[in-house]
Design an enzyme around this catalytic site. Structure first.
Site, mmCIF file in Angstrom:
data_model
loop_
_atom_site.group_PDB
_atom_site.id
_atom_site.type_symbol
_atom_site.label_atom_id
_atom_site.label_comp_id
_atom_site.label_asym_id
_atom_site.label_seq_id
_atom_site.Cartn_x
_atom_site.Cartn_y
_atom_site.Cartn_z
ATOM 1 N N TYR A 1 63.959 -33.822 2.289
ATOM 2 C CA TYR A 1 65.331 -33.607 2.012
ATOM 3 C C TYR A 1 66.200 -34.972 2.093
ATOM 4 O O TYR A 1 65.914 -35.695 2.913
ATOM 5 C CB TYR A 1 65.957 -32.978 3.397
ATOM 6 C CG TYR A 1 65.604 -31.377 3.507
ATOM 7 C CD1 TYR A 1 65.133 -30.815 2.524
ATOM 8 C CD2 TYR A 1 65.492 -30.793 4.736
ATOM 9 C CE1 TYR A 1 64.400 -29.349 2.486
ATOM 10 C CE2 TYR A 1 65.321 -29.313 4.865
ATOM 11 C CZ TYR A 1 64.601 -28.653 3.601
ATOM 12 O OH TYR A 1 64.106 -27.523 3.916
ATOM 13 N N PRO B 1 70.075 -18.293 4.291
ATOM 14 C CA PRO B 1 70.772 -16.976 4.685
ATOM 15 C C PRO B 1 72.119 -16.773 4.295
ATOM 16 O O PRO B 1 72.557 -15.485 4.318
ATOM 17 C CB PRO B 1 70.603 -17.057 6.307
ATOM 18 C CG PRO B 1 70.788 -18.678 6.432
ATOM 19 C CD PRO B 1 70.289 -19.328 5.199
ATOM 20 N N LEU B 2 72.794 -17.835 4.073
ATOM 21 C CA LEU B 2 74.263 -17.322 3.528
ATOM 22 C C LEU B 2 74.392 -17.398 2.111
ATOM 23 O O LEU B 2 75.461 -17.180 1.624
ATOM 24 C CB LEU B 2 75.011 -18.645 4.231
ATOM 25 C CG LEU B 2 75.052 -18.818 5.664
ATOM 26 C CD1 LEU B 2 76.175 -20.011 6.022
ATOM 27 C CD2 LEU B 2 75.710 -17.847 6.166
ATOM 28 N N ALA B 3 73.263 -17.333 1.500
ATOM 29 C CA ALA B 3 73.159 -17.156 -0.037
ATOM 30 C C ALA B 3 73.948 -18.281 -0.628
ATOM 31 O O ALA B 3 74.569 -18.168 -1.637
ATOM 32 C CB ALA B 3 73.630 -15.902 -0.459
ATOM 33 N N GLY C 1 76.963 -19.389 -0.151
ATOM 34 C CA GLY C 1 78.232 -18.975 -0.352
ATOM 35 C C GLY C 1 78.352 -18.134 -1.386
ATOM 36 O O GLY C 1 79.612 -17.693 -1.683
HETATM 37 N N1 LIG Z 1 61.588 -23.907 3.328
HETATM 38 C C1 LIG Z 1 62.122 -24.044 2.281
HETATM 39 O O1 LIG Z 1 61.780 -24.007 1.090
HETATM 40 C C2 LIG Z 1 63.582 -24.280 2.188
HETATM 41 C C3 LIG Z 1 64.645 -24.214 1.054
HETATM 42 C C4 LIG Z 1 65.803 -24.464 1.050
HETATM 43 C C5 LIG Z 1 66.550 -24.416 2.329
HETATM 44 N N2 LIG Z 1 65.533 -24.722 3.607
HETATM 45 C C6 LIG Z 1 66.352 -25.025 4.994
HETATM 46 O O2 LIG Z 1 67.287 -23.619 4.993
HETATM 47 C C7 LIG Z 1 68.465 -24.252 5.346
HETATM 48 C C8 LIG Z 1 69.468 -23.430 4.652
HETATM 49 O O3 LIG Z 1 69.519 -23.337 3.438
HETATM 50 P P1 LIG Z 1 70.752 -23.462 2.536
HETATM 51 O O4 LIG Z 1 71.526 -24.519 2.792
HETATM 52 O O5 LIG Z 1 70.316 -23.190 1.170
HETATM 53 O O6 LIG Z 1 71.298 -22.277 2.835
HETATM 54 P P2 LIG Z 1 72.881 -21.474 3.178
HETATM 55 O O7 LIG Z 1 73.158 -21.488 4.772
HETATM 56 O O8 LIG Z 1 72.359 -20.064 2.652
HETATM 57 O O9 LIG Z 1 73.813 -22.127 2.394
HETATM 58 C C9 LIG Z 1 74.427 -22.982 2.903
HETATM 59 C C10 LIG Z 1 75.706 -23.589 1.823
HETATM 60 O O10 LIG Z 1 76.363 -22.741 1.445
HETATM 61 C C11 LIG Z 1 77.651 -22.918 1.430
HETATM 62 N N3 LIG Z 1 78.542 -21.795 2.072
HETATM 63 C C12 LIG Z 1 78.172 -20.823 2.807
HETATM 64 N N4 LIG Z 1 79.242 -20.084 3.230
HETATM 65 C C13 LIG Z 1 80.114 -20.414 2.317
HETATM 66 C C14 LIG Z 1 81.441 -19.735 2.130
HETATM 67 N N5 LIG Z 1 81.918 -18.765 2.598
HETATM 68 N N6 LIG Z 1 82.204 -20.304 1.148
HETATM 69 C C15 LIG Z 1 81.720 -21.403 0.493
HETATM 70 N N7 LIG Z 1 80.609 -22.103 0.652
HETATM 71 C C16 LIG Z 1 79.719 -21.466 1.663
HETATM 72 C C17 LIG Z 1 77.763 -24.052 2.580
HETATM 73 O O11 LIG Z 1 78.873 -24.911 2.286
HETATM 74 P P3 LIG Z 1 79.670 -25.739 3.552
HETATM 75 O O12 LIG Z 1 78.690 -26.755 4.011
HETATM 76 O O13 LIG Z 1 81.154 -26.104 2.788
HETATM 77 O O14 LIG Z 1 79.834 -24.572 4.523
HETATM 78 C C18 LIG Z 1 76.305 -24.850 2.197
HETATM 79 O O15 LIG Z 1 76.473 -25.643 1.206
HETATM 80 C C19 LIG Z 1 68.322 -25.672 4.766
HETATM 81 O O16 LIG Z 1 69.315 -26.596 5.574
HETATM 82 C C20 LIG Z 1 66.824 -25.978 5.033
HETATM 83 O O17 LIG Z 1 66.941 -26.430 6.353
HETATM 84 C C21 LIG Z 1 64.262 -24.605 3.331
#
Ligand SMILES: NC(=O)c1ccc[n+]([C@@H]2O[C@H](COP(=O)([O-])OP(=O)(O)OC[C@H]3O[C@@H](n4cnc5c(N)ncnc54)[C@H](OP(=O)(O)O)[C@@H]3O)[C@@H](O)[C@H]2O)c1
Length: 315
Positions: free
Chosen positions: A51, A223-225, A227
């Protein structure tokens, strides 16, 4: 926030976990986001060595002085096995589960995180060149040295886990997979596997069932796709996403909670006891997401969201 115990371990984890992949460059914003998560009862933090090329792990270490005693209060997880941009920037992205790489990667994570152990180490993405005996040798050494308490996988199918188990002696306690209302592929595969003309490709069939059968906790990334259904502009989005976003917004309005909390409640209702790893860095959004812990969706609501994410009603 309610907790759940990882089966067969002493790890008592918050139902929601906090992903550290998107840490901002501003250290005070990192501290604020992590503090907000802690204040909401989140005790589980997910990292990976890759990361931001190690900067997220490094940035997290500032929390040890910010919150005295924190290390013993949280479950700290990191991942290894992906290599990028080395030895030269032109080198291809690749996966590496060799003994040498696992050992070297863990030592790098411990150093950047400024801790002497990880509670969980996950192998990040399946390496087609894996030799289970090499993984076993690395795990045995790291476990015996007290550097890793528990081991798990990420993005692995059941048969890939079985292959590792031919040599790995430690229990494999977690599998981190992409699952959300917007990306319901693993759930959908179980529903459409015998359709002649699947509306969606069948992928990863049986992975969730394998994890349930073997008491492997499923962690949901994305999980939040990101956003897409809950706040990001929809002008460039496809029809399925636009319609699904409307369904999520309407359900959130009806229940008086945030749309992000609805997405998480959908995951929490699944009997695999899925632990969503939220990636928001926005304190308000982190707080609102945690409303999910007190939402119990009905079966009707759950299937309404599933159908919206699939882009079609159930067969
Ligand atoms: N194992 C793997 O291959 C893998 C791959 C990817 C990720 N991960 C892990 O999973 C965690 C979560 O992944 P992720 O960050 O992709 O998932 P996520 O929780 O689906 O997405 C977070 C992103 O979505 C934005 N967001 C959420 N709700 C929103 C809304 N209502 N309006 C605007 N923007 C919104 C957030 O922005 P804001 O910050 O502005 O809220 C942030 O940029 C990562 O931190 C990592 O630890 C693992």
């Amino acid at each position: 926030m309610r907790t759940q115990t990882y089966p067969g371990t002493s790890l008592v984890a918050s139902r929601l976990a906090f992903g550290c992949m998107r840490f901002p460059t501003d250290r005070s914003a990192v501290i604020k986001a992590v503090r907000t998560a802690l204040d909401q009862g989140i005790n589980f933090f997910d990292h990976a060595d890759v990361y931001q090329a190690g900067r997220c792990e490094e940035a997290f270490s500032v929390m040890w002085s910010e919150v005295p005693g924190l290390r013993d209060q949280i479950i700290l997880q990191s991942k290894c096995g992906i290599r990028r941009g080395e030895p030269t920037p032109q080198s291809p992205t690749r996966y590496d589960f060799s003994y040498e790489h696992i050992i070297e990667a863990v030592h790098g994570s411990l150093k950047r995180l400024q801790t002497d152990h990880l509670d969980i180490l996950l192998l990040h993405r399946p390496d087609p060149l894996v030799e289970p005996e090499e993984v076993a040798r690395a795990f045995n050494e790291l476990h015996a040295a007290g550097k890793i308490r528990y081991f798990g996988l990420s993005n692995h199918t059941g048969s890939q886990i079985d292959l590792l188990k031919t040599a790995v002696a430690q229990p494999l306690i977690a599998n981190q997979l992409e699952i959300s209302v917007w990306h319901p592929t693993l759930l959908n595969s179980g529903v459409i596997f015998n359709q002649d003309l699947p509306l969606h490709p069948v992928r990863g069939e049986g992975t969730l069932e394998y994890c349930r059968t073997h008491k492997i906790t499923v962690q949901a990334w994305g999980p939040l796709a990101a956003g897409r259904l809950t706040g990001k502009p929809l002008d460039q989005a496809d029809e399925r996403t636009v319609k699904a976003a409307a369904v999520v917004q309407e359900m959130a309005r009806a229940r008086g909670v945030s749309p992000d909390a609805i997405l998480l409640a959908w995951l929490l209702k699944h009997p695999a006891k899925i632990q969503p790893i939220i990636g928001s860095m926005n304190p308000q959004r982190i707080k609102e997401s945690c409303q999910a812990d007190s939402i119990e969706l009905t079966r009707e609501e759950w299937y309404t969201l599933f159908g919206a994410g699939r882009g079609s009603p159930m067969p």
